[in-house]
Motif scaffolding. Structure first.
Motif, PDB file in Angstrom:
ATOM      1  N   ALA A 166       4.877  34.309   6.203  1.00 27.37           N
ATOM      2  CA  ALA A 166       6.293  33.946   6.290  1.00 27.37           C
ATOM      3  C   ALA A 166       6.555  33.032   7.480  1.00 27.37           C
ATOM      4  CB  ALA A 166       7.155  35.209   6.394  1.00 27.37           C
ATOM      5  N   VAL A 167       5.940  33.334   8.621  1.00 22.99           N
ATOM      6  CA  VAL A 167       6.180  32.491   9.788  1.00 22.99           C
ATOM      7  C   VAL A 167       5.532  31.121   9.616  1.00 22.99           C
ATOM      8  CG1 VAL A 167       4.224  33.142  11.262  1.00 22.99           C
ATOM      9  CG2 VAL A 167       6.409  32.581  12.308  1.00 22.99           C
ATOM     10  N   LEU A 168       4.418  31.056   8.876  1.00 18.98           N
ATOM     11  CA  LEU A 168       3.797  29.759   8.599  1.00 18.98           C
ATOM     12  C   LEU A 168       4.664  28.936   7.649  1.00 18.98           C
ATOM     13  CD1 LEU A 168       0.020  30.748   8.210  1.00 18.98           C
ATOM     14  CD2 LEU A 168       1.269  30.041  10.253  1.00 18.98           C
ATOM     15  N   ARG A 169       5.228  29.596   6.637  1.00 17.65           N
ATOM     16  CA  ARG A 169       6.133  28.895   5.723  1.00 17.65           C
ATOM     17  C   ARG A 169       7.371  28.387   6.473  1.00 17.65           C
ATOM     18  NH1 ARG A 169       5.273  27.693   0.265  1.00 17.65           N
ATOM     19  NH2 ARG A 169       7.501  27.995  -0.023  1.00 17.65           N
ATOM     20  N   ALA A 170       7.944  29.234   7.316  1.00 18.98           N
ATOM     21  CA  ALA A 170       9.127  28.828   8.081  1.00 18.98           C
ATOM     22  C   ALA A 170       8.800  27.663   9.005  1.00 18.98           C
ATOM     23  CB  ALA A 170       9.664  30.013   8.881  1.00 18.98           C
ATOM     24  N   ALA A 171       7.617  27.704   9.613  1.00 16.79           N
ATOM     25  CA  ALA A 171       7.208  26.615  10.508  1.00 16.79           C
ATOM     26  C   ALA A 171       7.064  25.311   9.740  1.00 16.79           C
ATOM     27  CB  ALA A 171       5.893  26.977  11.190  1.00 16.79           C
ATOM     28  N   ALA A 172       6.479  25.380   8.547  1.00 19.08           N
ATOM     29  CA  ALA A 172       6.330  24.174   7.730  1.00 19.08           C
ATOM     30  C   ALA A 172       7.693  23.624   7.322  1.00 19.08           C
ATOM     31  CB  ALA A 172       5.488  24.482   6.492  1.00 19.08           C
ATOM     32  N   LEU A 173       8.607  24.498   6.921  1.00 17.12           N
ATOM     33  CA  LEU A 173       9.954  24.062   6.544  1.00 17.12           C
ATOM     34  C   LEU A 173      10.670  23.429   7.736  1.00 17.12           C
ATOM     35  CD1 LEU A 173      10.869  27.173   4.392  1.00 17.12           C
ATOM     36  CD2 LEU A 173      10.720  24.823   3.523  1.00 17.12           C
ATOM     37  N   ALA A 174      10.472  24.005   8.925  1.00 17.79           N
ATOM     38  CA  ALA A 174      11.077  23.432  10.123  1.00 17.79           C
ATOM     39  C   ALA A 174      10.528  22.039  10.398  1.00 17.79           C
ATOM     40  CB  ALA A 174      10.819  24.348  11.320  1.00 17.79           C
ATOM     41  N   GLU A 175       9.219  21.882  10.322  1.00 23.04           N
ATOM     42  CA  GLU A 175       8.613  20.578  10.600  1.00 23.04           C
ATOM     43  C   GLU A 175       9.060  19.537   9.580  1.00 23.04           C
ATOM     44  OE1 GLU A 175       4.249  18.619  11.624  1.00 23.04           O
ATOM     45  OE2 GLU A 175       4.641  20.754  11.841  1.00 23.04           O
TER      46      GLU A 175
ATOM     47  N   ARG B 265      18.510  27.886  -0.820  1.00 20.08           N
ATOM     48  CA  ARG B 265      18.612  28.628   0.433  1.00 20.08           C
ATOM     49  C   ARG B 265      17.226  28.778   1.052  1.00 20.08           C
ATOM     50  NH1 ARG B 265      23.496  30.628   1.440  1.00 20.08           N
ATOM     51  NH2 ARG B 265      24.986  30.792  -0.280  1.00 20.08           N
ATOM     52  N   TRP B 266      17.240  28.994   2.363  1.00 18.41           N
ATOM     53  CA  TRP B 266      15.974  29.114   3.076  1.00 18.41           C
ATOM     54  C   TRP B 266      15.187  30.365   2.683  1.00 18.41           C
ATOM     55  CZ3 TRP B 266      14.408  24.946   5.331  1.00 18.41           C
ATOM     56  CH2 TRP B 266      15.266  24.103   6.043  1.00 18.41           C
ATOM     57  N   LEU B 267      15.888  31.475   2.464  1.00 10.64           N
ATOM     58  CA  LEU B 267      15.191  32.752   2.311  1.00 10.64           C
ATOM     59  C   LEU B 267      14.117  32.741   1.234  1.00 10.64           C
ATOM     60  CD1 LEU B 267      14.885  35.640   3.317  1.00 10.64           C
ATOM     61  CD2 LEU B 267      16.680  36.320   1.711  1.00 10.64           C
ATOM     62  N   PRO B 268      14.428  32.332   0.001  1.00 14.05           N
ATOM     63  CA  PRO B 268      13.356  32.309  -0.998  1.00 14.05           C
ATOM     64  C   PRO B 268      12.255  31.306  -0.673  1.00 14.05           C
ATOM     65  CG  PRO B 268      15.376  31.330  -1.879  1.00 14.05           C
ATOM     66  CD  PRO B 268      15.738  31.990  -0.591  1.00 14.05           C
ATOM     67  N   LEU B 269      12.598  30.236   0.031  1.00 17.53           N
ATOM     68  CA  LEU B 269      11.580  29.250   0.395  1.00 17.53           C
ATOM     69  C   LEU B 269      10.619  29.802   1.444  1.00 17.53           C
ATOM     70  CD1 LEU B 269      13.811  26.053   0.545  1.00 17.53           C
ATOM     71  CD2 LEU B 269      12.059  26.571  -1.170  1.00 17.53           C
ATOM     72  N   VAL B 270      11.136  30.642   2.342  1.00 14.47           N
ATOM     73  CA  VAL B 270      10.273  31.298   3.327  1.00 14.47           C
ATOM     74  C   VAL B 270       9.436  32.378   2.661  1.00 14.47           C
ATOM     75  CG1 VAL B 270      10.257  32.767   5.389  1.00 14.47           C
ATOM     76  CG2 VAL B 270      11.794  30.803   5.269  1.00 14.47           C
ATOM     77  N   HIS B 271      10.087  33.168   1.816  1.00 18.24           N
ATOM     78  CA  HIS B 271       9.414  34.309   1.182  1.00 18.24           C
ATOM     79  C   HIS B 271       8.436  33.868   0.097  1.00 18.24           C
ATOM     80  CE1 HIS B 271       8.927  38.439  -0.142  1.00 18.24           C
ATOM     81  NE2 HIS B 271       9.137  38.034  -1.380  1.00 18.24           N
ATOM     82  N   HIS B 272       8.781  32.806  -0.626  1.00 19.50           N
ATOM     83  CA  HIS B 272       7.978  32.334  -1.749  1.00 19.50           C
ATOM     84  C   HIS B 272       6.578  31.938  -1.289  1.00 19.50           C
ATOM     85  CE1 HIS B 272       7.038  30.561  -5.564  1.00 19.50           C
ATOM     86  NE2 HIS B 272       6.947  29.338  -5.078  1.00 19.50           N
TER      87      HIS B 272
ATOM     88  N   LEU C 193      18.519  23.596  12.575  1.00 18.68           N
ATOM     89  CA  LEU C 193      17.988  24.116  11.304  1.00 18.68           C
ATOM     90  C   LEU C 193      18.849  25.293  10.857  1.00 18.68           C
ATOM     91  CD1 LEU C 193      14.282  24.199  12.544  1.00 18.68           C
ATOM     92  CD2 LEU C 193      15.230  22.503  10.955  1.00 18.68           C
ATOM     93  N   PRO C 194      20.077  25.038  10.407  1.00 12.91           N
ATOM     94  CA  PRO C 194      21.005  26.128  10.105  1.00 12.91           C
ATOM     95  C   PRO C 194      20.447  27.105   9.071  1.00 12.91           C
ATOM     96  CG  PRO C 194      22.129  24.009  10.070  1.00 12.91           C
ATOM     97  CD  PRO C 194      20.665  23.712  10.152  1.00 12.91           C
ATOM     98  N   GLY C 195      20.353  28.368   9.467  1.00 15.88           N
ATOM     99  CA  GLY C 195      19.958  29.416   8.534  1.00 15.88           C
ATOM    100  C   GLY C 195      18.478  29.711   8.467  1.00 15.88           C
ATOM    101  N   LEU C 196      17.621  28.833   8.965  1.00 16.22           N
ATOM    102  CA  LEU C 196      16.182  29.042   8.805  1.00 16.22           C
ATOM    103  C   LEU C 196      15.683  30.201   9.664  1.00 16.22           C
ATOM    104  CD1 LEU C 196      13.452  28.334   7.642  1.00 16.22           C
ATOM    105  CD2 LEU C 196      13.268  26.470   9.311  1.00 16.22           C
ATOM    106  N   ARG C 197      16.129  30.282  10.901  1.00 19.92           N
ATOM    107  CA  ARG C 197      15.694  31.387  11.758  1.00 19.92           C
ATOM    108  C   ARG C 197      16.105  32.720  11.161  1.00 19.92           C
ATOM    109  NH1 ARG C 197      18.133  34.565  15.441  1.00 19.92           N
ATOM    110  NH2 ARG C 197      20.074  33.364  15.187  1.00 19.92           N
ATOM    111  N   ARG C 198      17.316  32.786  10.627  1.00 18.87           N
ATOM    112  CA  ARG C 198      17.804  34.027  10.023  1.00 18.87           C
ATOM    113  C   ARG C 198      16.968  34.405   8.797  1.00 18.87           C
ATOM    114  NH1 ARG C 198      20.391  38.607  11.504  1.00 18.87           N
ATOM    115  NH2 ARG C 198      20.901  39.738   9.590  1.00 18.87           N
ATOM    116  N   ALA C 199      16.575  33.405   8.016  1.00 16.62           N
ATOM    117  CA  ALA C 199      15.746  33.670   6.839  1.00 16.62           C
ATOM    118  C   ALA C 199      14.394  34.239   7.254  1.00 16.62           C
ATOM    119  CB  ALA C 199      15.556  32.392   6.030  1.00 16.62           C
ATOM    120  N   LEU C 200      13.816  33.707   8.327  1.00 15.98           N
ATOM    121  CA  LEU C 200      12.554  34.250   8.833  1.00 15.98           C
ATOM    122  C   LEU C 200      12.755  35.670   9.331  1.00 15.98           C
ATOM    123  CD1 LEU C 200       9.604  34.049   9.721  1.00 15.98           C
ATOM    124  CD2 LEU C 200      10.397  32.952  11.833  1.00 15.98           C
ATOM    125  N   HIS C 201      13.828  35.902  10.055  1.00 17.26           N
ATOM    126  CA  HIS C 201      14.129  37.233  10.577  1.00 17.26           C
ATOM    127  C   HIS C 201      14.259  38.250   9.443  1.00 17.26           C
ATOM    128  CE1 HIS C 201      15.973  40.235  13.256  1.00 17.26           C
ATOM    129  NE2 HIS C 201      16.856  40.435  12.293  1.00 17.26           N
TER     130      HIS C 201
END
Length: 216
Positions: A31-40, A82-89, A196-204
Motif C-alpha cells: 500500500a505504501v509503495l502504491r501510494a508513493a507511486a501515485l504521489a510521484e 478516488r485515491w483509496l481503491p487506487l492505493v488498495h488495488h 496531494l489532496p486525499g492521498l495521505r488519508r487513503a494510505l492511512h
C-alpha cells in the motif's frame, strides 16, 4: 543515487539494525509503495487532480519506470477516481516489481531460504548500507530538527517522511519521535495534503484496515 519514491520507501521499510522489514505486513508495504507511486505520478504531472480529491490519468506517454507505468495505467483517463481503491488495488502485488528493480541494480540481494527448515521465505539484504543510511538520517535530521528545517524539505522528501510516519515505519521514525515531534509531522502532513489532496488519508485508511484484518 536516484530512486523513485516507491523504491525509497521500500528501502526505508528495512531495518538496518534488525536486518528485516520493520513494516512486516506484506499488504502494508504494498500500500505504501502504491501510494508513493501515485504521489510521484501526480507531482510529475502524470495524474491530474479533479473534483477535490479525485484523479484522472493525464494525456501523454506512460513513465519509463515499469512500476510507475503499471500504476499510471491503473488510473482511468476518463472517469475521476478516488485515491483509496487506487492505493488498495493490487497492493498485494506491489512489492515484487519494486524489489526486482532494486535487485537488478545491485541495491539489494534476495535469497530464498526455509524458515524452520520448512517454510520458504525470501531474505533481503542491502548490498551497500551507506546510501540508505544517508537517506534515513537525512530525513530524520530535517524532520526532528524542528518545523523550520522540515518546512524547507523538497516536496518529494516531505512525502517520503509523511508516508513513513503515516504507516508507523519505526525504522525511520520511532513512536517517541512521532509523539515528541507531533506538531512538525502535522505541519508536513498539511503541506502534503495541499499538494496531494486525499492521498495521505487513503494510505492511512488502508494501513488501518490491514491492521484490523491482519492482511498480508
Amino acid at each position: 543515487m536516484t530512486w523513485t519514491l516507491a523504491q525509497r520507501l521500500f528501502l526505508l521499510c528495512y531495518s538496518l539494525e534488525k536486518e528485516k522489514f520493520e513494516l512486516a505486513d506484506h499488504n502494508g508495504r504494498g500500500a505504501v509503495l502504491r501510494a508513493a507511486a501515485l504521489a510521484e505520478l501526480s507531482l510529475d504531472g502524470k495524474l491530474t487532480t479533479v473534483s477535490g480529491n479525485k484523479v484522472v490519468r493525464s494525456p501523454g506517454q506512460p513513465p519509463s519506470d515499469p512500476f510507475l507505468a503499471d500504476v499510471w495505467n491503473d488510473v482511468s483517463a476518463d472517469e475521476p477516481q478516488r485515491w483509496l481503491p487506487l492505493v488498495h488495488h493490487k497492493a498485494h502485488t506491489a512489492q515484487e516489481p519494486v524489489r526486482a528493480q532494486l535487485a537488478a541494480t545491485d541495491t539489494i540481494t534476495v535469497r530464498r531460504h526455509k524458515r524452520l527448515g520448512v517454510l520458504p521465505v525470501d531474505r533481503v539484504t542491502l548490498d551497500d548500507t551507506g546510501p540508505v543510511v544517508a537517506l534515513r538520517d537525512g530525513l530524520r535530521d530535517a524532520v526532528l530538527s524542528g518545523a523550520g528545517q522540515a518546512a524547507r524539505l523538497p516536496l518529494p522528501d516531505a512525502v517520503t517522511a509523511v508516508f513513513a510516519a503515516e504507516v508507523e515505519m519505526n525504522s525511520v521514525f520511532t513512536r517517541t519521535d512521532r509523539r515528541e515531534h507531533k506538531e512538525t509531522f502535522a505541519t508536513l502532513a498539511v503541506r502534503v495534503d495541499d499538494a496531494l489532496p486525499g492521498l495521505r488519508r487513503a494510505l492511512h485508511d488502508t494501513y488501518l484496515s490491514n491492521q484490523v484484518t491482519g492482511g498480508g
